[in-house]
Design an enzyme around this catalytic site. Structure first.
Site: not given
Length: 174
Positions: A77-78, A90, A93-94, A125
């Site tokens: 995950h980034p 991602s 989503e972000q 995180f």
């Protein structure tokens, strides 16, 4: 091998149950960030009666995996608001969580939180951005940073299960 444009369509559970193992991995693999091994192992558990059953099988595959595989999944995950190239999922989503329109000060704050978290735990995180917005994500850093490494591995994996549920629902229907 399936054509790339067919992956973007929505599949029924019957469609998913009739895919070859390779096609199943191609379709379901992106549900877990850069970790197609999860779909590969869960493919053997077909047929699935519901999406919830498919999700449970995918999560169980992660749950029984050795810690090094769980860590690799978390590390896939980034960082939030990071400079890494994000998967399409991602990135969306972000952005939906409000992380695409941050001020320079907010970006610096996220970078400080990301660095402190990564320094303590050795992985990024992870939080389900679809269930959180900027302020709750920032509060999540403060709430989770005091965790032990074991608690935080468990917390990150639980967040990944939530992310996977939303991604699964994006590509399949009951």
């Amino acid at each position: 091998m399936m054509r790339h444009d067919t992956i973007k369509k929505r599949f029924s559970k019957a469609d998913l149950n009739h895919l070859t193992p390779e096609e199943f991995v191609e379709v379901i693999g992106p549900v877990f960030e850069h970790s197609p091994w999860i779909a590969g192992e869960a493919a053997a558990w077909r047929p699935f009666i519901t999406l919830a059953q498919l999700h449970a099988a995918l999560c169980e595959t992660v749950r029984v995996a050795p810690e090094e595989k769980k860590l690799a999944l978390i590390r896939a995950h980034p960082d939030l608001v990071g400079r890494a190239v994000l998967s399409a999922e991602s990135l969306r989503e972000q952005a939906d969580a409000g992380l695409g329109q941050l001020s320079p000060e907010e970006i610096a704050l996220f970078q400080r939180h990301n660095a402190a978290y990564r320094n303590k735990f050795g992985f990024p995180f992870v939080i389900c951005a679809r269930l959180n917005k900027k302020d709750t994500i920032l509060a999540g850093f403060a709430r989770r940073l005091p965790h032990s490494r074991e608690e935080e591995i468990a917390a990150a994996v639980e967040e990944i299960y939530k992310i996977a549920w939303f991604r699964l629902r994006d590509l399949a229907h009951d």
